[in-house]
Scaffold this active site. Structure first.
Site, PDB file in Angstrom:
ATOM      1  N   HIS A 235       0.804  -1.165   0.059  1.00 33.14           N
ATOM      2  CA  HIS A 235      -0.130   0.025   0.144  1.00 33.14           C
ATOM      3  C   HIS A 235       0.871   1.279  -0.015  1.00 33.14           C
ATOM      4  O   HIS A 235       1.930   1.175   0.815  1.00 33.14           O
ATOM      5  CB  HIS A 235      -0.608  -0.020   1.289  1.00 33.14           C
ATOM      6  CG  HIS A 235      -1.970   0.892   1.232  1.00 33.14           C
ATOM      7  ND1 HIS A 235      -1.916   2.222   1.233  1.00 33.14           N
ATOM      8  CD2 HIS A 235      -3.345   0.668   1.111  1.00 33.14           C
ATOM      9  CE1 HIS A 235      -3.164   2.813   1.341  1.00 33.14           C
ATOM     10  NE2 HIS A 235      -3.826   1.749   0.869  1.00 33.14           N
TER      11      HIS A 235
ATOM     12  N   ARG B 188      -6.780  10.425   0.180  1.00 27.89           N
ATOM     13  CA  ARG B 188      -6.781  10.605  -1.184  1.00 27.89           C
ATOM     14  C   ARG B 188      -8.151  11.178  -1.978  1.00 27.89           C
ATOM     15  O   ARG B 188      -8.141  12.038  -2.842  1.00 27.89           O
ATOM     16  CB  ARG B 188      -5.684   9.902  -2.053  1.00 27.89           C
ATOM     17  CG  ARG B 188      -4.311  10.106  -1.661  1.00 27.89           C
ATOM     18  CD  ARG B 188      -3.266   8.784  -2.285  1.00 27.89           C
ATOM     19  NE  ARG B 188      -3.299   7.733  -1.337  1.00 27.89           N
ATOM     20  CZ  ARG B 188      -3.393   6.684  -1.955  1.00 27.89           C
ATOM     21  NH1 ARG B 188      -3.207   6.506  -3.096  1.00 27.89           N
ATOM     22  NH2 ARG B 188      -3.342   5.514  -1.078  1.00 27.89           N
TER      23      ARG B 188
END
Ligand SMILES: Cc1cc2nc3c(=O)[nH]c(=O)nc-3n(C[C@H](O)[C@H](O)[C@H](O)COP(=O)(O)OP(=O)(O)OC[C@H]3O[C@@H](n4cnc5c(N)ncnc54)[C@H](O)[C@@H]3O)c2cc1C
Ligand code: SF4
Ligand code: SF4
Ligand code: FES
Lengths: 605, 250
Positions: A236, A256
């Site tokens: 990740h 995000r």
């Protein structure tokens, strides 16, 4: 012979995360008796930690979404190595599985017109993730747990399975021990569902807990099942990097999705520098368009921060290697900047990302509404696992099913965020249904007592050694984690992986001499020692598969073969235990996609 | 490197004692890190529970210097390290070993709560409509990570051991989440009064003070539930109205 207690169920589910609980609920609804075993307490499985959301084409936020778009996104994200049948079923069934959670009491965040709200996530064309702030996994596991406890399912908490039992070809039960007292337990079952999750503990920097030692993959492997796609380990892009003690803890992609941007130490949004061909059409080429996308502008394309995880992770590594990283070896992830764009930004961030806010405030003294976070890649998920039939989730061993992270197929070379929670629901349900059916069609098998005695004896061996003739389990585990991180990590090379394979041989020898002090009662040293075998097995499978895939694709990046190879895009890599006990690697050609699905992929390009 | 000493309760149901361990500490460490370090280097068999290391799973509850805390969210630099840090298991539950207690009672208590029962779907596609403002209140309760720290400090359980008659603050939070759920049509007031023993709670608010999720257990969950019980049992007129408008107060 060590003593053991015996339990009998029609279907035994190993694992109580989303996949295991969903399977248990379904099997019990089919009218068979069900037992669930899990290493931790009920409700503490990995699923509880999931943050961002569950992907389903509900089309509540963008009416252009439907199963075809979700299917095409999943295949593109997986670089077309996915089991297309699973990707199809997943895209079609996820919406019903999510709505069903609502009928069982889950409370997702709402749209203005009162429906389930959906958010943006990497690789998903439209806002698709149903969520509850950034604690979606908690909502999901609690809903399943509370629904499940009223269905007469027997739960064996804090109990670890160490071997699957076979009668001829077929799996007929499992053998393990309870962690509290260290007593052995035999579980007889007509069908077994593996829902044990992932392998993150094979690496040093990870978002995964102590439970993720690849038990299910190893149990299946030793029972003769095939593992597939083991080279595809997802790193990740955003884990915490500072302070050292929190290294690896996840920072949700939701940051995000809500408009957070990645910057290097020069303040540059480096994600604009490298946008892959496959995604050029769908990606914004300027910050303004990216922001409009996060605000729900349907004309805008998504910002490059929301490209797939494999790509974002590699861009971050590139920045750090080029000396443009942050002080503690990461890059900056900034959500606080949105105060330039919206009023009451701090409140908005706290409402949308409450647990991120607390995590940074409490663990790193950082107020994310005011300053950027430092982040770097962390081992997160394994796309590979037990090779299963796409419809029934049965492995290559009769009576043995697998669902959730432990199974392979849905995600191909790279998983999209949010596609795991939906995977658990869709294939947990299917595994439960078909395991129940298998149990109804087959009688109880014969338990091989010799196999069980051997497992028990092996498990007790570490108590017979001490520091003079053995070594502590934690040292061996740490050595393994360091080695996998360094040699079979985000960027891979043939010679390094071959060294890792040699290293694994040595570690296996050390593992054979592991010593633990104390007795069998709640002894984490002993538990760690027993989990070591599994970690070694899955690490070897990862390394062997990674050596075999001589190209770069999805999460698997080879410095010595940096490009995609069309020929290698036509097969999966499968490992299984040979008759001589050694690990065999082979290539399994992809099965042909039906014309309708090919058309869908074409249409969505 | 700096070091710190931890006084950890070692033993099982038959008894135990504090054992001192000195270990290195570095920037940003939490209590659970120190426990792990001690476990890896000095006491392989030291028992503790943990999973997420980020305050999300509620596994690592213990008493740190006498205060009920999540070990993974307790920073060492918030503790005085010039004297030993004491670590003990939770007290309201039977002891298993070292920092681990037998919390299985909680899972049995939970089973006594009547399950969620939704009203019929609002639309033909089988779904419902709920405004965010209607779910906010319940979402607060659903943040609960089942760390059982509130159960651990509640005197009804800790001192008076009324585990058979009282489900404890955690499960009042759960009942409140169900009772205030916009879709739920079940009535749990009878159980609240009888089987769940809400009358034993005298609103000391100790539970609210320790909740790591910041759930306002007493004010937002227990008091409204108590009011509901009072309404239902002592207000015949209100009861009559409710007969025709079930869940009028939702
Ligand atoms: C921090 C974090 C955030 C995430 N966020 C998201 C997200 O937003 N969206 C998304 O889609 N995915 C997310 N993921 C991924 C997703 O949460 C996991 O892949 C998923 O929860 C795995 O579920 P599972 O049911 O397969 O296994 P788990 O939930 O991990 O459950 C595994 C179970 O198996 C049991 N078990 C294991 N071995 C044994 C054994 N030997 N004997 C008995 N029992 C055993 C364990 O005790 C446990 O109960 C996230 C993951 C992490 C770590
Ligand atoms: S307020 Fe009630 S439930 Fe909470 S600790 Fe006090 S007596 Fe127990
Ligand atoms: S209400 Fe708070 S203190 Fe009680 S179990 Fe839940 S999270 Fe823990
Ligand atoms: S380890 Fe999960 S709350 Fe502490």
């Amino acid at each position: 012979m060590p003593e053991y207690q015996t339990f009998e169920h029609d279907v035994l589910v190993i694992g109580a995360g989303g996949a295991g609980l969903r399977a248990a609920i379904e099997a019990s609804a089919a009218g068979v008796s069900v037992g669930v075993v899990c290493k931790s307490l009920l409700g503490k499985a990995h699923t509880v930690m999931a943050e961002g959301g569950v992907a389903a084409a509900l089309a509540n936020v963008d009416e252009r979404d439907n199963w075809k778009v979700h299917f095409a996104d999943t295949m593109r994200g997986g670089q077309y190595l996915n089991n297309w049948r699973m990707a199809e079923l997943h895209a079609k069934e996820a919406p019903d599985r999510v709505r069903e959670l609502e009928a069982w009491g889950a409370l997702f965040d709402r749209t203005k017109d009162g429906r389930i709200l959906q958010r943006n996530f990497g690789g998903h064309k439209y806002p698709r993730l149903a969520h509850v702030g950034d604690r979606t996994g908690l909502e999901m596991i609690r809903t399943l747990q509370d629904h499940g406890v009223h269905r007469g399912i027997d739960v064996h908490m804090e109990c670890t399975v160490i071997t699957l039992l076979k009668d001829g070809d077929r799996v007929v039960g499992a053998f393990g021990y309870d962690r509290e007292r260290g007593r052995f337990r035999l579980f007889k079952a007509k069908a077994v569902v593996l829902a044990t999750g992932g392998i993150g503990r094979a690496y040093k920097i990870t978002s995964n807990s102590w439970e993720y030692t690849g038990d299910g993959q190893a149990l299946a492997y030793h029972a003769g099942a095939e593992l597939m796609d083991m080279e595809f380990v997802q790193f990740h892009p955003t884990g915490m990097v500072w302070p050292p003690s929190v290294q690896g803890i996840l920072v949700t992609e939701g940051v995000r999705g809500e408009g957070g941007v990645l910057q290097n130490k020069e303040g540059k949004r480096f994600m604009f520098d490298d946008i892959p061909e496959l995604y050029k059409n769908q990606t914004a080429d300027n910050p303004e368009e990216g922001w409009r996308y996060c605000q729900g502008d349907k004309e805008a394309r998504r910002p490059p921060e929301l490209l797939t995880r494999d790509h974002v992770a590699r861009c971050i590594v590139r920045e750090i290697k080029a000396g443009r990283g942050s002080a503690h070896g990461g890059v900056f992830l900034d959500i606080s900047w949105i105060k330039e764009k919206i009023p009451k930004a701090a409140e908005h961030i706290k409402k949308k990302l409450p647990s991120m806010y607390h995590q940074f405030k409490q663990l790193a003294d950082i107020d994310i509404t005011q300053e950027p976070m430092e982040v770097g890649p962390t081992t997160h998920y394994i796309m590979g696992g037990v090779r299963v039939d796409g419809d029934t989730q049965m492995s290559t061993v009769p009576g043995l099913f697998a669902a959730g992270e432990v199974a392979a197929g849905l995600h191909g070379a790279n998983r999209l965020g949010g596609n795991s929670l939906s995977d658990l629901l869709v294939f947990g349900q299917r595994a439960g249904k078909f395991a129940a059916q298998f149990a109804k069609e087959h009688g109880a098998g014969q338990i091989n007592v010799a196999q069980l005695e051997q497992a028990a004896q092996h498990a007790l061996e570490p108590f017979g050694r001490n520091e003079t003739n053995g070594e502590g389990p934690y040292q061996i585990q740490h050595a393994l984690q360091e080695m996998m991180q360094d040699l079979v990590g985000i960027v891979r090379k043939e010679d390094e992986m071959l060294r890792a394979l040699e290293g694994l041989q040595k570690l296996r020898k050390r593992g054979g001499q592991v010593a633990v002090p104390g007795n069998r009662e709640y002894n984490p040293g002993w538990h760690t020692a027993l989990d070591l075998d599994n970690l070694l097995t899955v690490s070897e499978a990862i390394a062997r598969a990674a050596v075999e895939r001589k190209e770069s694709r999805g999460a698997h990046f080879r410095e010595d073969y940096p490009n995609k190879d069309a020929a290698a895009g036509k097969f999966n890599i499968v490992v299984r235990k040979g008759t001589d006990g050694s690990m065999q690697v082979r290539r399994q050609p992809l099965s042909e996609m039906p014309a309708e699905l090919k058309q869908v992929v074409e249409d969505m390009k | 490197m700096k070091t710190a000493t931890f006084k950890i309760w070692r033993g099982d149901a038959n008894g135990g004692k504090f054992v001192d361990y000195t270990t290195e500490v570095s920037e940003g460490m939490v209590v659970l890190d120190a426990v792990h370090r001690i476990q890896a280097t000095q006491a392989n068999d030291l028992a503790c529970r943990w999973n997420c290391k980020a305050g999300k799973c509620g596994s690592c509850s213990a008493e740190v210097n006498g205060l009920p805390r999540l070990m993974c969210m307790t920073r060492l630099n918030d503790l005085p390290l010039d004297k030993p840090v004491t670590l003990e298991p939770m007290k309201a539950f039977p002891h298993v070993k070292d920092l681990v207690t037998d919390v299985s009672w909680n899972f049995r208590a939970k089973k006594k709560i009547k399950p969620f029962k939704p009203r019929p779907p609002d639309t033909p596609d089988g779904t419902w409509r709920m405004a965010q403002s209607d779910v906010d209140r319940v979402q607060e309760f659903r943040k609960c990570i089942e760390c059982f720290l509130c159960q651990n400090v509640c005197h009804v359980l800790r001192e008076h051991k009324l585990h058979d008659e009282f489900i404890g603050p955690r499960f009042f939070v759960q009942v409140a989440a169900l009772e205030m759920h916009p879709l739920d049509i079940e009535d749990r007031t009878e159980e609240l009064k009888q089987a769940h023993g809400i009358g034993y709670c005298n609103i000391t608010k100790c539970c609210t003070k320790v909740c790591p999720e910041g759930i306002t257990i007493t004010d937002n969950a227990i008091i409204p539930l108590k009011e509901r019980v009072v309404d239902n049992f002592y207000d015949p007129l209100g009861k009559l109205v409710k007969l025709f408008r079930p869940k009028a107060q939702k």
